[in-house]
Enzyme design. Structure first.
Site, PDB file in Angstrom:
ATOM      1  N   LYS A 228       0.712  -1.172   0.044  1.00  0.00           N
ATOM      2  CA  LYS A 228      -0.013  -0.146   0.072  1.00  0.00           C
ATOM      3  C   LYS A 228       0.823   1.116  -0.155  1.00  0.00           C
ATOM      4  CE  LYS A 228      -3.435   2.524   2.536  1.00  0.00           C
ATOM      5  NZ  LYS A 228      -4.348   2.360   3.662  1.00  0.00           N
ATOM      6  N   GLU A 234      10.422  -4.729   4.637  1.00  0.00           N
ATOM      7  CA  GLU A 234      10.606  -6.082   3.875  1.00  0.00           C
ATOM      8  C   GLU A 234      10.272  -6.128   2.577  1.00  0.00           C
ATOM      9  OE1 GLU A 234       8.875  -5.232   6.539  1.00  0.00           O
ATOM     10  OE2 GLU A 234       8.820  -6.445   8.275  1.00  0.00           O
ATOM     11  N   GLY A 289      -5.127  -1.772   4.840  1.00  0.00           N
ATOM     12  CA  GLY A 289      -4.103  -2.752   4.204  1.00  0.00           C
ATOM     13  C   GLY A 289      -4.976  -4.321   4.620  1.00  0.00           C
ATOM     14  N   ARG A 290      -5.540  -4.373   5.544  1.00  0.00           N
ATOM     15  CA  ARG A 290      -5.943  -5.805   6.148  1.00  0.00           C
ATOM     16  C   ARG A 290      -7.420  -6.132   5.347  1.00  0.00           C
ATOM     17  NH1 ARG A 290      -4.871  -2.466  10.258  1.00  0.00           N
ATOM     18  NH2 ARG A 290      -6.563  -1.591  11.612  1.00  0.00           N
ATOM     19  N   GLU A 375      -5.091  -6.603  14.432  1.00  0.00           N
ATOM     20  CA  GLU A 375      -4.723  -5.190  14.294  1.00  0.00           C
ATOM     21  C   GLU A 375      -5.766  -4.244  14.351  1.00  0.00           C
ATOM     22  OE1 GLU A 375      -2.652  -4.317  10.139  1.00  0.00           O
ATOM     23  OE2 GLU A 375      -0.751  -4.528  11.442  1.00  0.00           O
ATOM     24  N   HIS A 406      -4.618 -32.938  17.632  1.00  0.00           N
ATOM     25  CA  HIS A 406      -3.580 -33.874  18.028  1.00  0.00           C
ATOM     26  C   HIS A 406      -2.457 -32.851  18.598  1.00  0.00           C
ATOM     27  CE1 HIS A 406      -5.587 -37.416  16.502  1.00  0.00           C
ATOM     28  NE2 HIS A 406      -5.838 -36.725  15.616  1.00  0.00           N
ATOM     29  N   LYS A 515       9.162  -0.495  14.134  1.00  0.00           N
ATOM     30  CA  LYS A 515       9.685  -0.270  12.784  1.00  0.00           C
ATOM     31  C   LYS A 515      10.680   0.926  13.281  1.00  0.00           C
ATOM     32  CE  LYS A 515       5.489  -0.949  10.075  1.00  0.00           C
ATOM     33  NZ  LYS A 515       4.791  -0.313   9.338  1.00  0.00           N
TER      34      LYS A 515
HETATM   35  O1  LIG Z   1       1.130  -2.547   2.073  1.00  0.00           O
HETATM   36  P1  LIG Z   1       1.866  -2.184   3.080  1.00  0.00           P
HETATM   37  O2  LIG Z   1       2.108  -0.401   3.140  1.00  0.00           O
HETATM   38  O3  LIG Z   1       3.418  -2.667   2.513  1.00  0.00           O
HETATM   39  O4  LIG Z   1       2.035  -2.460   4.659  1.00  0.00           O
HETATM   40  C1  LIG Z   1       1.956  -3.914   5.090  1.00  0.00           C
HETATM   41  C2  LIG Z   1       1.391  -4.050   6.262  1.00  0.00           C
HETATM   42  O5  LIG Z   1       2.105  -3.369   7.230  1.00  0.00           O
HETATM   43  C3  LIG Z   1       1.158  -2.780   8.426  1.00  0.00           C
HETATM   44  O6  LIG Z   1       1.188  -1.442   8.104  1.00  0.00           O
HETATM   45  C4  LIG Z   1       1.796  -3.076   9.557  1.00  0.00           C
HETATM   46  O7  LIG Z   1       3.222  -2.815   9.761  1.00  0.00           O
HETATM   47  C5  LIG Z   1      -0.055  -3.422   8.051  1.00  0.00           C
HETATM   48  O8  LIG Z   1      -1.126  -2.609   8.520  1.00  0.00           O
HETATM   49  C6  LIG Z   1       0.020  -3.723   6.572  1.00  0.00           C
HETATM   50  O9  LIG Z   1      -1.007  -4.512   6.078  1.00  0.00           O
END
Ligand SMILES: O=P(O)(O)OC[C@H]1O[C@](O)(CO)[C@@H](O)[C@@H]1O
Length: 545
Positions: A228, A234, A289-290, A375, A406, A515
């Site tokens: 987003k 990452e 995002g979610r 979240e 199990h 972060k």
């Molecule tokens: O889509 P992005 O901006 O890479 O964010 C990834 C995820 O990181 C978050 O901001 C949490 O760190 C989530 O809310 C989001 O889905």
């Protein structure tokens, strides 16, 4: 954990129904935590087994079926094995009224900026609206813009499907830019196009990327960079490495073709362009995002199942949107389920919920729901900045059945605290072995039954107390439409609980601090500089170096 004084006073939320519910809770088994002890306050008179014998209509009263506009079953939910009775349900419905849940719902569906901490609208529901009919005038152009992007990314998905030379699709994204498509591609596996493999890389841990890159070739792979913000550490790190790996492939002979194999999905189109990605599909800051699997973030799913099935997925979710908006409170399924979640967390002290999908396709559903619920509602401060005296979102965890049985079901049957379990079963299987499916479903039924009925035994080690709550969700078949409906049901249920708790379910400031601290530590990983770090972090840093 639930605070005893607040519980006793019953005034954690200044609403008459909250007070009534606090009193009613005394008739139910409550998980109670105080310094030095965790115990089940079982002064209760409520017993599920007796509740069924005393009320012949209990199942009918506490279950509900949702059909779509064509009269086909979307889903059926049985929450009759929950610790509640009609008095509780009525008080919960009054609480919803006092907390103005429906007003907040209406504000969301008319484009109000209900994400108040970020001043944003919350309109993931718009992504599944098939037409602009009935939308307020100011949302009409927004819908048309959304629809244009939807048409484009679905056409792109079809074009990729038509290219047999693309054998692998690699989605690079994390959190909401990963969990939704990852879960849905897996869930809808019987609908997935032949001849293409789908991979998901989320972790900055290079092992994950390496494991995928070992399996693919640049010329036959489409990389989707989903973020987003297009700033997430990452994703940006994995994207840069994947780009470099592609450019270096085949002694660099492939370098000028690389861009054609990368697509960006983001609200930050500029940042994608800066990375040299030419094909991009946008979405908007009004999609959390979610909540974004319905947008172009769903591209891997659209490639996997095709545009038509992706629209079915949206159709299922839209049916639940209509139901949530239109059904009267007493028969409004997301409203009732969200209220039961509030009851369980804030009044009965159920700090966790186990998700037990009895379908291996739903393997990634618990992880998806962890983000959605934890979240969104894992917060301890109200919209007005006040500290909350009650439990909000439970810890959500789980594994597909029968595997969980199990592993950790022992705790659910005999542990000292009560944790509700949510079973999800699918009536029709997509494999030919009916025996397997019967065994699977029989186990789901048996576990829910065992939790409730328990087992008397003179040996306390073998005794199962029973009276343990569960909810049972039933799908007819795991189709795109049914999955869309299921996910929308969860979204709205989370919305309802957040609205009652008076928290903003649409921000996630809690994840920012980690972060920021990582940014500080990253250069120290090279320099070894430990100045200003606490002794434990400094010691661990030295050991890792
Ligand atoms: O889509 P992005 O901006 O890479 O964010 C990834 C995820 O990181 C978050 O901001 C949490 O760190 C989530 O809310 C989001 O889905």
């Amino acid at each position: 954990m639930m605070h005893k004084d607040a519980y006793d006073a019953g005034l954690a939320i200044d609403a008459p129904a909250w007070e009534s519910l606090s009193k009613l809770a005394r008739c139910f088994p409550v998980n109670h935590h105080e310094p030095g002890g965790y115990r089940l306050l079982d002064t209760s008179t409520f017993d599920l087994r007796r509740a069924f014998t005393e009320d012949a209509r209990r199942v009918e009263r506490f279950s509900q079926t949702l059909n779509d506009a064509d009269g086909r079953l979307l889903l059926h939910v049985d929450f009759s094995k929950s610790h509640l009775d009609e008095g509780v349900m009525q008080a919960l419905l009054r609480l919803a009224e006092e907390q103005k849940v429906c007003a907040l719902r209406d504000a969301m569906f008319s484009g109000g900026a209900i994400n108040t901490t970020e001043q944003r609208q919350v309109m993931h529901w718009l992504l599944r609206a098939p037409t602009s009919g009935g939308l307020p005038a100011d949302l009409q152009p927004v819908w048309h813009e959304m629809d244009a992007v939807r048409t484009q990314f679905l056409a792109f998905a079809e074009a990729v499907r038509a290219r047999p030379e693309i054998t692998d699709v690699v989605n690079i994204g994390i959190g909401g830019s990963d969990l939704g498509p990852r879960m849905a591609v897996r869930a809808l596996e019987p609908f997935v196009v032949q001849g293409k493999r789908f991979h998901f890389v989320s972790n900055v841990d290079g092992h994950e990327l390496q494991a995928v890159l070992r399996q693919v070739q640049p010329r036959s792979t489409l990389f989707i960079i989903a973020s987003k913000t297009f700033t997430t550490l990452e994703t940006m790190t994995n994207a840069a490495t994947a780009l470099q790996w592609s450019r270096e492939a085949e002694q660099g002979a492939w370098a000028d073709r690389v861009q054609d194999h990368f697509v960006g999905i983001t609200t930050n189109l500029e940042a994608a362009a800066q990375l040299g990605i030419r094909t991009t599909f946008g979405f908007w800051d009004w999609v959390g995002g979610r909540y974004s699997v319905w947008s172009a973030i769903g591209l891997p799913l659209a490639i996997a199942i095709g545009a038509e099935a992706f629209r079915e997925f949206l159709t299922g979710a839209h049916a639940v949107d209509r139901h949530f908006l239109e059904a009267e409170p007493a028969r409004n399924l997301p409203l009732r389920m969200g209220l039961i979640d509030v009851w369980r967390s804030s009044f009965l002290g159920h700090a966790a919920r186990c998700m037990a999908p009895y379908h291996s396709g739903l393997q990634a559903l618990p992880a998806y729901l962890q983000q959605l619920e934890m979240e969104s509602n894992g917060k301890g401060v109200s919209r007005d900045g006040e500290h909350l005296l009650y439990l909000t979102a439970p810890t959500v965890w789980g594994e597909p059945g029968t595997n969980g049985q199990h592993a950790f079901f022992q705790l659910l049957h005999q542990g000292p605290h009560v944790l509700p379990v949510e079973f999800i079963a699918v009536r029709k299987a997509h494999h030919p072995w009916q025996l397997h499916h019967r065994l699977l479903l029989a186990n789901a039924l048996a576990q829910a039954q065992a939790l409730m009925v328990g087992r008397d035994d003179p040996d306390p080690q073998r005794c199962c107390p029973g009276n343990r709550p569960s909810t049972f969700l039933l799908l007819d078949e795991l189709t795109p439409r049914a999955l869309g409906a299921l996910l929308a049901l969860y979204e709205h249920r989370v919305f309802v609980a957040g609205a009652v708790w008076n928290i903003n379910s649409f921000d996630q400031f809690g994840v920012e601090l980690g972060k920021r601290l990582a940014k500080d530590i990253i250069p120290r990983m090279e320099s070894g500089d430990a100045e200003g770090l606490d002794p434990s972090t400094a010691d661990l840093l030295a050991r890792l170096l």
